[in-house]
Write an enzyme that holds these catalytic residues in place. Structure first.
Site, PDB file in Angstrom:
ATOM      1  N   HIS A  76      10.093  -3.757   3.028  1.00 37.06           N
ATOM      2  CA  HIS A  76      10.481  -2.070   3.122  1.00 37.06           C
ATOM      3  C   HIS A  76      11.247  -2.456   4.758  1.00 37.06           C
ATOM      4  CE1 HIS A  76       6.000  -1.984   4.362  1.00 37.06           C
ATOM      5  NE2 HIS A  76       6.344  -0.717   4.642  1.00 37.06           N
ATOM      6  N   GLU A 128       4.578  -5.849   8.319  1.00 35.25           N
ATOM      7  CA  GLU A 128       3.204  -5.362   7.567  1.00 35.25           C
ATOM      8  C   GLU A 128       2.472  -6.700   7.316  1.00 35.25           C
ATOM      9  OE1 GLU A 128       2.403  -0.539   7.109  1.00 35.25           O
ATOM     10  OE2 GLU A 128       3.176  -2.044   5.405  1.00 35.25           O
ATOM     11  N   HIS A 131      -1.311   4.165  10.063  1.00 34.69           N
ATOM     12  CA  HIS A 131      -0.269   4.960  10.476  1.00 34.69           C
ATOM     13  C   HIS A 131      -0.477   5.522  11.346  1.00 34.69           C
ATOM     14  CE1 HIS A 131      -0.219   2.486   6.399  1.00 34.69           C
ATOM     15  NE2 HIS A 131       1.307   2.027   6.483  1.00 34.69           N
ATOM     16  N   HIS A 144       0.590  -1.551  -0.096  1.00 30.53           N
ATOM     17  CA  HIS A 144       0.113   0.095   0.149  1.00 30.53           C
ATOM     18  C   HIS A 144       0.802   0.969   0.169  1.00 30.53           C
ATOM     19  CE1 HIS A 144      -0.254  -0.332   5.150  1.00 30.53           C
ATOM     20  NE2 HIS A 144       0.771  -0.018   4.739  1.00 30.53           N
TER      21      HIS A 144
END
Ligand code: DHB
Ligand code: FE
Length: 284
Positions: free
Chosen positions: A196, A243, A58, A11
């Site tokens: 990431h 995530e 977030h 995302h």
């Protein structure tokens, strides 16, 4: 009620910005958008009435003052969050309160301690996957039930817990007897990842081998791969790679056996390994 399939997708906020700013044809972005077209075609073909979107907030709707582990949006609509640059110019997300309240009841009575959310803004974790899957419509073509998972504040839930939550979502969907239950079609979207790390010494870490192995095991052996410890995500997939546990919620909702319809993996978009997988239940 029928589950038409599930999608796992990164995302990455820069993907949303590329769409909002009309940069999809630019050399940096064109190869990525070519790779997601088959997923858009699949979605258009399945045309689900509802998408349950599993994502993480977030620190947009929930600050660090309140961090629910699992939070389900039962409201009629959810506005795009302002993440510092103004809200994204995307449609308001329309909820499905009748199904969402059924999910809340079924999951909580099934002993998943879900936080019930009547109102919240939805950030890139939810809106970017909608843009990836639906492009830029005037209104989103389906209702959306947001399901937030905490992967921001330690300790996040385990992959196993997320997989079991997905299975419980399936049980809940199967027992839905609402006014529109007979013809209702549902897709489940798991978002986030892939490898990431956005800060610190290893910022920019991408691990394509880990990401490929994650997808293989998600499809074929979730009961083993859901046991991967948080430390392995951190080491192999960077600090934000955690995530990926959210993809197990989607996987659990699809049943024990799935058919892999499509997969793409692209580097770079921002500083991430950007992946997407489309799965269908074998019994659908
Ligand atoms: C970025 C942010 C995210 O939340 C994510 O999942 C991936 C990338 C980013 O800021 O580039
Ligand atoms: Fe994220």
């Amino acid at each position: 009620m029928r589950i038409v399939g599930g999608v796992g997708t990164s995302h990455v906020p820069a993907v949303g910005a590329a769409i909002d700013l009309g940069r999809q044809e630019e050399p940096y972005w064109a190869p990525y958008f070519e790779k997601i077209q088959p997923a858009r075609d699949w979605m258009a073909g399945r045309d689900p009435d509802v998408c349950v979107v599993v994502y993480n907030d977030h620190a947009s709707a929930f600050s660090l003052q309140v961090v629910p582990t699992f939070a389900l949006g039962v409201g009629p609509r959810f506005e795009p969050a302002d993440e510092g640059y103004g809200p994204r110019p995307v449609p308001t997300v329309e909820g499905h309160p009748e199904l969402a309240w059924h999910l809340a009841e079924s999951l909580i009575l099934d002993e998943f301690d879900i936080t019930i959310v009547n109102e919240m803004a939805v950030d890139h974790g939810l809106t970017v996957p909608l843009s990836i899957l639906f492009g830029q419509p005037e209104a989103w073509p389906c209702k959306v039930i947001p399901l937030c998972v905490n992967v921001v504040q330690y300790p996040p839930p385990t992959g196993r817990r997320c997989h079991e939550l997905g299975r419980a979502i399936r049980r809940a969907l199967d027992s839905y007897a609402g006014t529109d239950a007979a013809d209702l079609t549902v897709a489940v979207v798991g978002t986030g990842g892939m490898s990431h790390q956005l800060q610190g010494e290893r910022a920019g870490l991408v691990n394509p081998d880990f990401d490929a192995a994650f997808l293989d095991a998600l499809v074929a052996d979730p009961d083993t791969s859901r046991m991967r410890p948080h430390s392995e995500y951190l080491r192999e997939a960077g600090s934000e790679g955690i995530e990926l546990v959210m993809w197990f919620v989607m996987r659990g909702a699809l049943g024990d056996e799935v058919r892999e319809v499509y997969r793409q993996y692209h580097v770079p978009t921002s500083n991430t390994g950007n992946g997407l997988i489309v799965l269908e239940p074998v019994d659908a």
